[in-house]
Enzyme design. Structure first.
Site, PDB file in Angstrom:
ATOM      1  N   HIS A  84       0.817  -1.217   0.000  1.00 11.71           N
ATOM      2  CA  HIS A  84       0.000   0.000   0.000  1.00 11.71           C
ATOM      3  C   HIS A  84       0.851   1.267   0.000  1.00 11.71           C
ATOM      4  O   HIS A  84       0.338   2.339  -0.322  1.00 11.71           O
ATOM      5  CB  HIS A  84      -1.068  -0.017   1.108  1.00 11.71           C
ATOM      6  CG  HIS A  84      -0.598   0.283   2.501  1.00 11.71           C
ATOM      7  ND1 HIS A  84      -0.295  -0.685   3.427  1.00 11.71           N
ATOM      8  CD2 HIS A  84      -0.421   1.462   3.141  1.00 11.71           C
ATOM      9  CE1 HIS A  84       0.051  -0.131   4.568  1.00 11.71           C
ATOM     10  NE2 HIS A  84      -0.011   1.184   4.423  1.00 11.71           N
ATOM     11  N   ASP A 221       1.369  -7.682   2.473  1.00 15.35           N
ATOM     12  CA  ASP A 221       1.409  -6.255   2.139  1.00 15.35           C
ATOM     13  C   ASP A 221       2.859  -5.766   1.966  1.00 15.35           C
ATOM     14  O   ASP A 221       3.395  -5.074   2.825  1.00 15.35           O
ATOM     15  CB  ASP A 221       0.693  -5.470   3.249  1.00 15.35           C
ATOM     16  CG  ASP A 221       0.356  -4.046   2.840  1.00 15.35           C
ATOM     17  OD1 ASP A 221       0.944  -3.555   1.858  1.00 15.35           O
ATOM     18  OD2 ASP A 221      -0.478  -3.416   3.520  1.00 15.35           O
ATOM     19  N   SER A 621       4.060   2.105   8.425  1.00 15.86           N
ATOM     20  CA  SER A 621       3.849   1.121   7.381  1.00 15.86           C
ATOM     21  C   SER A 621       5.127   0.925   6.596  1.00 15.86           C
ATOM     22  O   SER A 621       5.760   1.893   6.185  1.00 15.86           O
ATOM     23  CB  SER A 621       2.739   1.557   6.440  1.00 15.86           C
ATOM     24  OG  SER A 621       1.521   1.187   7.000  1.00 15.86           O
TER      25      SER A 621
HETATM   26  N1  ARG Z   1      -4.712   0.342   7.766  1.00 13.86           N
HETATM   27  C1  ARG Z   1      -3.426   0.415   7.142  1.00 13.86           C
HETATM   28  C2  ARG Z   1      -2.868   1.853   7.254  1.00 13.86           C
HETATM   29  O1  ARG Z   1      -3.435   2.671   7.893  1.00 13.86           O
HETATM   30  C3  ARG Z   1      -3.434  -0.082   5.739  1.00 13.86           C
HETATM   31  C4  ARG Z   1      -4.177   0.747   4.763  1.00 13.86           C
HETATM   32  C5  ARG Z   1      -4.146   0.235   3.371  1.00 13.86           C
HETATM   33  N2  ARG Z   1      -5.098  -0.818   3.130  1.00 13.86           N
HETATM   34  C6  ARG Z   1      -6.412  -0.629   2.828  1.00 13.86           C
HETATM   35  N3  ARG Z   1      -7.195  -1.659   2.699  1.00 13.86           N
HETATM   36  N4  ARG Z   1      -6.924   0.566   2.661  1.00 13.86           N
HETATM   37  O2  ARG Z   1      -2.223   2.418   6.422  1.00 13.86           O
HETATM   38  N1  ASP Z   2      -1.335   1.194   8.128  1.00 14.88           N
HETATM   39  C1  ASP Z   2      -0.586   2.251   8.777  1.00 14.88           C
HETATM   40  C2  ASP Z   2       0.377   2.945   7.815  1.00 14.88           C
HETATM   41  O1  ASP Z   2       0.163   2.968   6.627  1.00 14.88           O
HETATM   42  C3  ASP Z   2       0.116   1.745   9.981  1.00 14.88           C
HETATM   43  C4  ASP Z   2      -0.737   1.886  11.204  1.00 14.88           C
HETATM   44  O2  ASP Z   2      -1.493   2.857  11.299  1.00 14.88           O
HETATM   45  O3  ASP Z   2      -0.605   1.035  12.074  1.00 14.88           O
HETATM   46  O4  ASP Z   2       1.296   3.608   8.205  1.00 14.88           O
END
Ligand code: ARG
Ligand code: ASP
Length: 688
Positions: A84, A221, A621
């Site tokens: 991502h 990921d 991330s």
């Molecule tokens: N929750 C994670 C973060 O805040 C991954 C986000 C990307 N994935 C998604 N399904 N939107 O960045």
């Molecule tokens: N998914 C988050 C990021 O992209 C990481 C988190 O918030 O734990 O940085």
């Protein structure tokens, strides 16, 4: 036994704060924590983790594009980060014929690696406490405005001196603890970063929004990049003559895997946390702001989703908008769940009392400003972020040259449905004008002469007619601009933003200005209290080290999740043809043959993800997850749902970071991507 253990931790939490695992520590101050880290399991010294003058682990950690973290895993500048984080780059190189998002991409050799203009990585050279320089002329009696001016002056001067002494580095000075202290970050930026590989989205984005922020998780990921430099090794923009950057200390990669209780670290660039806010402020966020944000986005995302499910064109156009809006939406729900389950507000109260912080003045100020702050959030969510046509107007107003405007407008229409926008705005505006008003009459609404809340008339002008608008834009820009400026949506949007600038913004600004000193003093209470040694500055996109243990997690009574997932669990989620849970045919075949190579667990399973109690945040991330000897065991990419409250308060009973197991990464590269030459670049270690 395990239940008892978790129970005991939770109990402890109500009496004294549980500190184990909590904290995102400044690497140049780790000396003070060395013995504690060693007691928890670290087998290195603080200087092995960070050293400004000699090789240390920090040399292998990069700030990826300024928004994520990455790690160097070979002498030839090979970098791992999240799928991502690399998503935009992967998408940019994708087309219908070469759909790398769907099928993955693997460069067979360095010639095939793909440049990404605008993408960069920063290596940290050193960090320093420069408080005494920055606050040289600042006194406690000074007004906030004078203080700001003094600080700005010394920062500018100091940065200029540094730049003069060595112009090859980047320098920035950032406040921590609300300006009680300042740190200097010296870094070096490389701006030729090429895409080397990415798994199919059915691995890299498996489970998509449904599994996002969730555990058990089965997402691979990750994506692979490479840093290039000029032939002499210095930073350079893309040039075909550039060569892979030679990196002296790439991270070593461990094949040992993890087991419960193992010591782990996450080294990266968390973006923003607010651990020192007065409990009353967090309460306002949890009980007032989050419900507003959640309700508006529920309406917005619900409208989009219903159209995306039946119309493939809408599905493509809205996929990315949906994902980013849903990411925050789901996170806010998780924050509130976690706060409730751990009695978080109560514990924050106790924590600030125990630490001698003094929030009376801040409580009073918040009470005063609360309706205004909530009103502003409604404006932001409904008229600011949520209203697409409004965003088009803002775009037009913010660009200068006709060419810039034209390009922005074309990009906007590429992924836009006026009908969907109209339906969504109807629902969100209704909430703004009816519900919110009913719940709290003090909420400020735009007056009738600004906008009466009716939606249909906003979609009767040229801006809501995609084809007509685009045709005129191309044939006669001046005429298009003149018509756009008479468009009902343009007029309402402009009036609305003028209204928010005059009716909401001044109050919001004066709230933050008038509380700045008190907030600093409040935070100072924590630094002077008996727990001072346990304090760590809020995340601010600077390099931090977190440490924790591989642990299972119990989100609520009677539920317990293990710490590891496997490919069998991934296959159990398989829904043929589904856009979130489809599985690539190669993965199905490899799974059927149990073709896991060197990466299987002793029980024959292939590990996919694992969790631990490292304190992380957005921006972490892509961060390397390291074992006790600093070897790479995984790539961080998420947190468990209830654990997202750690941005306000870390609670070891439910806060877990989610990582993809490095063995799954290597397996995907070698077996799915058939790119073993990339694995061969890395230094793999097996055994303790
Ligand atoms: N929750 C994670 C973060 O805040 C991954 C986000 C990307 N994935 C998604 N399904 N939107 O960045
Ligand atoms: N998914 C988050 C990021 O992209 C990481 C988190 O918030 O734990 O940085």
């Amino acid at each position: 036994m395990k239940k008892l253990f978790l129970g005991a931790l939770a109990l402890m939490g109500s009496v004294v704060p549980t500190w184990a695992g909590e904290g995102m520590w400044l690497p140049f101050l780790l000396q003070a924590r060395e013995s504690e880290l060693k007691k928890s399991g670290l087998r290195l010294t603080a200087r092995d983790l960070y050293d400004a003058n000699q090789a240390s682990l920090k040399d292998g950690v990069v700030h990826f594009g300024g928004f994520c973290t990455g790690e160097v895993v070979s002498h030839q500048g090979l970098i791992l980060t999240n799928h991502h984080c690399g998503y935009d780059a992967i998408q940019t190189h994708s087309s219908l014929e070469n759909d790398y998002l769907t099928h993955g991409f693997w460069a067979k050799n360095q010639k095939e690696e793909k440049p990404n203009p605008g993408l960069f990585v920063d290596f940290i050279k050193r960090m320093e406490d420069v408080t005494s320089v920055v606050l040289k002329n600042v006194t406690f009696q000074m007004s906030e405005a004078d203080r700001e001016a003094e600080v700005a002056k010394s920062v500018t001067n100091h940065l200029a001196e540094l730049k003069k002494a060595n112009p090859n580095y980047l320098y920035s000075i950032k406040p921590i603890y609300y300006g009680l202290q300042y740190i200097l970050i010296v870094s070096q930026r490389y701006s030729d970063v090429r895409l080397v590989g990415a798994p199919p989205s059915s691995i890299g984005k498996f489970g998509s929004d449904t599994d996002n922020w969730m555990w058990p998780r089965h997402t691979g990921d990750f994506s692979v990049f490479r840093v290039y430099a000029s032939p002499s090794g210095s930073p350079a923009d893309y040039d075909a003559k550039n060569i892979p950057l030679y990196v002296q200390n790439p991270l070593k990669v461990s094949l040992n895997g993890v087991k419960e209780g193992d010591f782990t670290m996450v080294y990266g660039f968390p973006g923003r946390t607010e651990e020192y806010l007065p409990a009353s402020w967090v309460q306002h966020a949890v009980e007032e702001l989050n419900p507003v944000r959640i309700e508006v986005r529920k309406r917005l995302l619900g409208t989009w989703d219903s159209a995306m499910r039946v119309d493939p064109a809408i599905k493509i156009a809205y996929a990315s908008k949906y994902a980013s809006s849903a990411n925050a939406y789901k996170k806010w729900i998780g924050v509130n769940l976690g706060m409730e389950r751990t009695d978080g507000l109560q514990k924050l109260e106790e924590r600030q009392k125990a630490n001698g912080a003094a929030p009376d003045e801040l409580n009073a100020a918040l009470k005063n400003a609360a309706p205004l702050l909530t009103s502003r959030e409604l404006w932001v969510e409904v008229a600011g972020r949520g209203w697409e046509l409004g965003q088009l107007v803002t775009l037009v107003n913010s660009k200068d040259s006709p060419e810039q405007i034209k390009q922005a407008v074309r990009d906007f229409y590429k992924d836009y449905s006026p009908e969907l926008d109209r339906r969504a705005l109807k629902k969100t505006a209704q909430y703004w004008f009816n519900e919110a008003y009913r719940v709290n009459t003090a909420l400020i609404l735009p007056p009738n002469n600004v906008w009466d809340g009716s939606v249909d008339p906003l979609y009767t002008g040229i801006l809501a007619q995609t084809e007509k608008s685009l045709a005129l834009l191309e044939s006669n820009f001046d005429k298009w601009l003149a018509e756009a400026k008479q468009d009902p949506a343009f007029l309402v949007c402009t009036r609305l933003s003028e209204w928010q600038s005059s009716a909401l913004l001044p109050g919001v600004r004066s709230f933050s200005k008038s509380t700045a000193t008190a907030l600093r003093l409040h935070t100072n209470g924590f630094l002077q209290g008996s727990n001072a040694a346990r304090m760590y500055p809020d995340a601010n996109s600077t390099l931090r080290l977190a440490s924790g243990k591989v642990l299972p997690y119990s989100p609520s009574d009677g539920m317990e999740y293990g710490y590891q997932t496997t490919l069998d669990g991934y296959m159990a989620k398989y829904i043929p043809g589904d856009y979130e849970f489809d599985v690539d045919p190669r993965v199905r075949a490899l799974h059927a043959d149990r073709n896991y190579g060197a990466y299987a667990l002793p029980n024959g399973q292939l590990p996919v993800c694992f969790i631990a109690s490292n304190h992380t945040s957005g921006g972490n991330s892509g961060s390397p997850a390291l074992d006790a000897k600093g070897r790479l065991i995984g790539i961080n990419f998420d947190r468990v749902w209830e654990g997202t409250m750690s941005d306000y308060r870390f609670d070891e009973s439910i806060c877990r970071n989610v990582m993809v197991d490095i063995r799954f990464v290597l397996w995907t590269i070698e077996k799915v991507g058939e790119a073993p030459h990339l694995v061969a670049e890395m230094t793999l270690v097996k055994g303790r």
